[in-house]
Design a protein around this motif. Sequence first.
Motif, PDB file in Angstrom:
ATOM      1  N   THR A  57       0.838  -1.191   0.000  1.00  0.00           N
ATOM      2  CA  THR A  57       0.000   0.000   0.000  1.00  0.00           C
ATOM      3  C   THR A  57       0.877   1.248   0.000  1.00  0.00           C
ATOM      4  O   THR A  57       1.816   1.353   0.778  1.00  0.00           O
ATOM      5  N   LEU A  58       0.555   2.179  -0.874  1.00  0.00           N
ATOM      6  CA  LEU A  58       1.342   3.404  -0.998  1.00  0.00           C
ATOM      7  C   LEU A  58       0.566   4.607  -0.472  1.00  0.00           C
ATOM      8  O   LEU A  58      -0.637   4.704  -0.635  1.00  0.00           O
ATOM      9  N   CYS A  59       1.286   5.500   0.154  1.00  0.00           N
ATOM     10  CA  CYS A  59       0.757   6.800   0.545  1.00  0.00           C
ATOM     11  C   CYS A  59       1.863   7.807   0.273  1.00  0.00           C
ATOM     12  O   CYS A  59       2.983   7.652   0.792  1.00  0.00           O
ATOM     13  N   ARG A  60       1.569   8.772  -0.573  1.00  0.00           N
ATOM     14  CA  ARG A  60       2.567   9.760  -0.979  1.00  0.00           C
ATOM     15  C   ARG A  60       3.817   9.083  -1.547  1.00  0.00           C
ATOM     16  O   ARG A  60       4.940   9.492  -1.292  1.00  0.00           O
ATOM     17  N   GLY A  61       3.586   7.981  -2.261  1.00  0.00           N
ATOM     18  CA  GLY A  61       4.674   7.283  -2.926  1.00  0.00           C
ATOM     19  C   GLY A  61       5.519   6.396  -2.037  1.00  0.00           C
ATOM     20  O   GLY A  61       6.512   5.825  -2.489  1.00  0.00           O
ATOM     21  N   LYS A  62       5.141   6.241  -0.759  1.00  0.00           N
ATOM     22  CA  LYS A  62       5.923   5.415   0.165  1.00  0.00           C
ATOM     23  C   LYS A  62       5.121   4.184   0.572  1.00  0.00           C
ATOM     24  O   LYS A  62       3.914   4.258   0.783  1.00  0.00           O
ATOM     25  N   ARG A  63       5.842   3.057   0.718  1.00  0.00           N
ATOM     26  CA  ARG A  63       5.209   1.845   1.233  1.00  0.00           C
ATOM     27  C   ARG A  63       4.860   2.046   2.704  1.00  0.00           C
ATOM     28  O   ARG A  63       5.501   2.823   3.397  1.00  0.00           O
ATOM     29  N   CYS A  64       3.856   1.308   3.195  1.00  0.00           N
ATOM     30  CA  CYS A  64       3.347   1.544   4.547  1.00  0.00           C
ATOM     31  C   CYS A  64       4.386   1.329   5.638  1.00  0.00           C
ATOM     32  O   CYS A  64       4.289   1.931   6.697  1.00  0.00           O
ATOM     33  N   ASP A  65       5.394   0.494   5.411  1.00  0.00           N
ATOM     34  CA  ASP A  65       6.405   0.300   6.456  1.00  0.00           C
ATOM     35  C   ASP A  65       7.315   1.519   6.606  1.00  0.00           C
ATOM     36  O   ASP A  65       8.098   1.604   7.550  1.00  0.00           O
ATOM     37  N   MET A  66       7.194   2.485   5.694  1.00  0.00           N
ATOM     38  CA  MET A  66       7.984   3.719   5.765  1.00  0.00           C
ATOM     39  C   MET A  66       7.123   4.923   6.175  1.00  0.00           C
ATOM     40  O   MET A  66       7.619   6.033   6.264  1.00  0.00           O
ATOM     41  N   TRP A  67       5.827   4.700   6.415  1.00  0.00           N
ATOM     42  CA  TRP A  67       4.936   5.806   6.752  1.00  0.00           C
ATOM     43  C   TRP A  67       5.271   6.399   8.114  1.00  0.00           C
ATOM     44  O   TRP A  67       5.666   5.693   9.046  1.00  0.00           O
ATOM     45  N   ARG A  68       5.073   7.685   8.215  1.00  0.00           N
ATOM     46  CA  ARG A  68       5.163   8.362   9.505  1.00  0.00           C
ATOM     47  C   ARG A  68       3.752   8.487  10.062  1.00  0.00           C
ATOM     48  O   ARG A  68       2.782   8.126   9.413  1.00  0.00           O
ATOM     49  N   ASN A  69       3.638   9.023  11.259  1.00  0.00           N
ATOM     50  CA  ASN A  69       2.312   9.174  11.884  1.00  0.00           C
ATOM     51  C   ASN A  69       1.345   9.934  10.988  1.00  0.00           C
ATOM     52  O   ASN A  69       0.154   9.640  10.964  1.00  0.00           O
ATOM     53  N   GLU A  70       1.839  10.907  10.255  1.00  0.00           N
ATOM     54  CA  GLU A  70       0.998  11.718   9.372  1.00  0.00           C
ATOM     55  C   GLU A  70       0.274  10.847   8.338  1.00  0.00           C
ATOM     56  O   GLU A  70      -0.928  10.996   8.125  1.00  0.00           O
ATOM     57  N   GLU A  71       0.999   9.936   7.706  1.00  0.00           N
ATOM     58  CA  GLU A  71       0.379   9.051   6.715  1.00  0.00           C
ATOM     59  C   GLU A  71      -0.597   8.082   7.376  1.00  0.00           C
ATOM     60  O   GLU A  71      -1.680   7.814   6.848  1.00  0.00           O
ATOM     61  N   TRP A  72      -0.208   7.544   8.543  1.00  0.00           N
ATOM     62  CA  TRP A  72      -1.106   6.626   9.240  1.00  0.00           C
ATOM     63  C   TRP A  72      -2.387   7.336   9.653  1.00  0.00           C
ATOM     64  O   TRP A  72      -3.484   6.789   9.512  1.00  0.00           O
TER      65      TRP A  72
END
Length: 124
Positions: free
Chosen positions: A13-28
């Motif tokens: 799953t991508l958010c702002r081009g990043k995979r979820c294991d790289m997400w910060r609190n903002e993406e979560w």
Amino acid sequence: LIEVKIAEINGDTLCRGKRCDMWRNEEWNQYIGVYDVIGMTPEILRRLLEQRVLKLPQVDCIIFDECHHILGKNSSMGNVCDVINSQNNVKKPLLFGMTASPSQSKKGSFESNIRQLEERMRSS
């Protein structure tokens, strides 16, 4: 009709081009605050709970498919249960486990395995 917003989060799953294991609190928070139902792997849920990105009072229900795996060694589902059970004085979610094979363990009797599942999932 009731509208329900549903999302699935997995390792791809991508958010702002990043995979979820790289997400910060903002993406979560983008996902947690927007969706009513979120499907995810037990490992992702465990990480979110341990890092306090997702807090137990925010979760109403966790559904485990193939819940007999909770009793396995190094089980992601079992680890989620341990994280939940280790937190005191907080509202905990309902746990709903489904399995067609409640006694997959070679150790113990059927009744013993059922009791262990009930204890781990706080249903006894």
